[in-house]
Design a protein around this motif. Structure first.
Motif, mmCIF file in Angstrom:
data_model
loop_
_atom_site.group_PDB
_atom_site.id
_atom_site.type_symbol
_atom_site.label_atom_id
_atom_site.label_comp_id
_atom_site.label_asym_id
_atom_site.label_seq_id
_atom_site.Cartn_x
_atom_site.Cartn_y
_atom_site.Cartn_z
ATOM 1 N N THR A 136 -13.221 73.377 -6.485
ATOM 2 C CA THR A 136 -14.471 72.733 -6.057
ATOM 3 C C THR A 136 -15.669 73.358 -6.777
ATOM 4 O O THR A 136 -15.621 74.504 -7.249
ATOM 5 N N GLU A 137 -16.745 72.595 -6.823
ATOM 6 C CA GLU A 137 -17.970 73.104 -7.445
ATOM 7 C C GLU A 137 -18.481 74.335 -6.700
ATOM 8 O O GLU A 137 -18.935 75.305 -7.330
ATOM 9 N N SER A 144 -14.475 74.308 -14.436
ATOM 10 C CA SER A 144 -13.726 74.091 -13.193
ATOM 11 C C SER A 144 -13.070 72.716 -13.161
ATOM 12 O O SER A 144 -12.115 72.496 -12.410
ATOM 13 N N GLN A 145 -13.591 71.777 -13.958
ATOM 14 C CA GLN A 145 -13.040 70.428 -14.011
ATOM 15 C C GLN A 145 -11.984 70.263 -15.106
ATOM 16 O O GLN A 145 -11.402 69.180 -15.256
ATOM 17 N N SER A 146 -11.771 71.307 -15.896
ATOM 18 C CA SER A 146 -10.811 71.208 -16.996
ATOM 19 C C SER A 146 -9.377 71.334 -16.473
ATOM 20 O O SER A 146 -9.139 71.619 -15.295
ATOM 21 N N GLU A 147 -8.426 71.129 -17.363
ATOM 22 C CA GLU A 147 -7.017 71.107 -16.956
ATOM 23 C C GLU A 147 -6.545 72.478 -16.477
ATOM 24 O O GLU A 147 -6.907 73.508 -17.038
ATOM 25 N N PRO A 167 -7.808 70.665 -6.599
ATOM 26 C CA PRO A 167 -9.035 70.829 -7.379
ATOM 27 C C PRO A 167 -9.757 72.145 -7.122
ATOM 28 O O PRO A 167 -9.680 72.711 -6.022
ATOM 29 N N ASN A 227 -21.214 60.996 -15.030
ATOM 30 C CA ASN A 227 -20.598 60.230 -13.952
ATOM 31 C C ASN A 227 -21.497 60.099 -12.725
ATOM 32 O O ASN A 227 -21.126 59.435 -11.755
ATOM 33 N N ARG A 254 -24.636 65.199 -15.868
ATOM 34 C CA ARG A 254 -23.305 64.655 -15.624
ATOM 35 C C ARG A 254 -23.316 63.144 -15.759
ATOM 36 O O ARG A 254 -23.975 62.440 -14.987
ATOM 37 N N TRP A 300 -19.204 74.774 -14.175
ATOM 38 C CA TRP A 300 -18.753 73.548 -13.507
ATOM 39 C C TRP A 300 -17.813 72.760 -14.413
ATOM 40 O O TRP A 300 -16.766 72.275 -13.956
ATOM 41 N N GLN A 301 -18.172 72.634 -15.682
ATOM 42 C CA GLN A 301 -17.307 71.916 -16.616
ATOM 43 C C GLN A 301 -15.932 72.576 -16.692
ATOM 44 O O GLN A 301 -14.898 71.888 -16.699
#
Length: 402
Positions: free
Chosen positions: A388-389, A377-380, A386, A177, A175, A374-375
């Motif tokens: 969460t992971e 779950s972070q998409s639109e 949110p 970030n 990641r 995980w990716q």
């Protein structure tokens, strides 16, 4: 060849392809198959499957001299390239008399270990350190050699000879970030003049603050994602600088920061900085011609990095990667329409179960799929809060059979 050591053929006398019984871990314990044009040999535990040519348990005693009779058709020692996974360090003693061209060693390190390679003749030594396991204290060869270390670098302490070149590929997160990765102290290895740092293009960045520990650098090669590029200006004695697969060069100093630079390569780098580097390279040539190779090539737009490295399937076999990318795209499209957590769970579950019946999903692939979840779950999506992971991981674990 039979099991009696006294009856072994003379060193370097066996150059023909064929199958030979050898006493690797006991009398006639293995059959060595030599194939045309193959100069490498892989030895490791049975769990490696076909990745190892000869299966030997990690703690087994090994008689490395069984390879003495074997040579290439040209007469050099065979195997030229040796890959070994395990904790037997007898190859270092063997290499005092029998040179090894390239040795890749992946110690299991079920406990702390000390090894002495100071008298070994190894031209290229590659050490792969698992994220778990004990600590390796290694005395390095005193002769000229190249060293590369990958994985958990904090598990290694090295003394003795300084390699002619050092390559480090630390284990970083996927990641970009995450907080920058800080290289651990490496003792005498900081005295090298030639250093290569390797990282994933879109992974956790490696901080270049670590370069202050390398006072003698004349050659530096960077692969992947880094931060603190402005700190490179401190290394005014660089004669060679190479930048490869780097998606962000915004903080890179201008080329005239290195007045002794004779060789410069930028390959597969971000487009905007790449164009600027081309201009600087031409301007430098007008005042002081490049005496060695200098080039800036394969400039990439932002979307190229996402397409090539944004998903964790780049190292998969093509057939599996194609299936994984199709499933990922379908899940991404379903999530874009999700209005509640039930919709999101259905999309991630559908993605996960696509791989329950596929062969070839082992530990590495399972970790890749977990990262993909995980990716995703972070998409639109349209849920309004949110995913969460922990939530996404729970859905993934509930649906997978691998």
């Amino acid at each position: 060849m039979n099991g009696d050591n006294q009856a072994r053929p003379p060193a370097g006398s066996v150059r023909e392809v064929g199958r030979y019984p050898i006493d690797l871990s006991g009398p006639r314990s293995h059959t060595l198959a030599i194939q045309p044009g193959v100069g490498s040999l892989s030895i490791g535990p049975a769990l490696l499957g076909k990745k190892a040519d000869l299966h030997v348990e990690p703690d087994a005693q090994i008689d490395w001299t069984v390879f003495d009779p074997f040579a290439t058709p040209a007469g050099s020692p065979w195997p030229r390239f040796l890959h070994y996974t395990g904790d037997n360090t007898g190859f270092f003693d063997w290499a005092r008399k029998r040179p090894i061209e390239e040795l890749t060693w992946a110690p299991i390190l079920s406990a702390d270990m000390a090894a002495d390679a100071s008298q070994s003749i190894i031209h290229g030594l590659h050490i792969e350190l698992d994220p778990s396991g004990g600590h390796l204290s290694l005395r390095l060869p005193e002769r000229d050699f190249r060293l590369s270390v990958s994985g958990n670098l904090s598990h290694l302490s090295a003394t003795g000879g300084v390699p002619s070149s050092l390559t480090l590929a630390p284990h970083t997160s996927r990641r970009r970030n995450d907080a920058p990765f800080l290289l651990p102290g490496l003792g005498e290895l900081h005295q090298v003049t030639s250093l290569t740092l390797q990282n994933a293009p879109l992974g956790q960045p490696i901080s270049l603050e670590c370069l202050d520990r390398f006072p003698n650098l004349a050659s530096l090669s960077l692969w992947g994602n880094f931060c603190g590029l402005d700190l490179l200006a401190r290394h005014v004695r660089l004669r060679n600088l190479e930048l490869r697969f780097m998606p962000d060069l915004g903080d890179l100093p201008p080329l005239d920061a290195w007045p002794q630079l004779e060789r410069f390569i930028a390959y597969n780098v971000e487009e905007i900085a790449g164009k600027r580097l081309r201009q600087q390279m031409k301007a430098r040539a007008n005042t002081r011609p490049w005496t060695e190779h200098a080039s800036v090539s394969q400039l990439r737009k932002p979307e190229w990095w996402t397409a090539e490295y944004g998903r964790p399937f780049s190292s998969w076999p093509k057939r599996l990667a194609k299936l994984a990318n199709e499933a990922y795209s379908a899940a991404q499209a379903a999530l874009a329409k999700a209005r509640n957590f039930d919709d999101a769970e259905a999309a991630i579950t559908a993605f996960t179960v696509r791989f329950n019946t596929l062969k070839g999903i082992e530990t590495t692939e399972r970790e890749d799929l977990s990262e993909a979840v995980w990716q995703l779950s972070q998409s639109e999506h349209r849920i309004g809060q949110p995913i969460t992971e922990e939530m996404a991981q729970r859905w993934f674990d509930a649906a997978r059979d691998y």
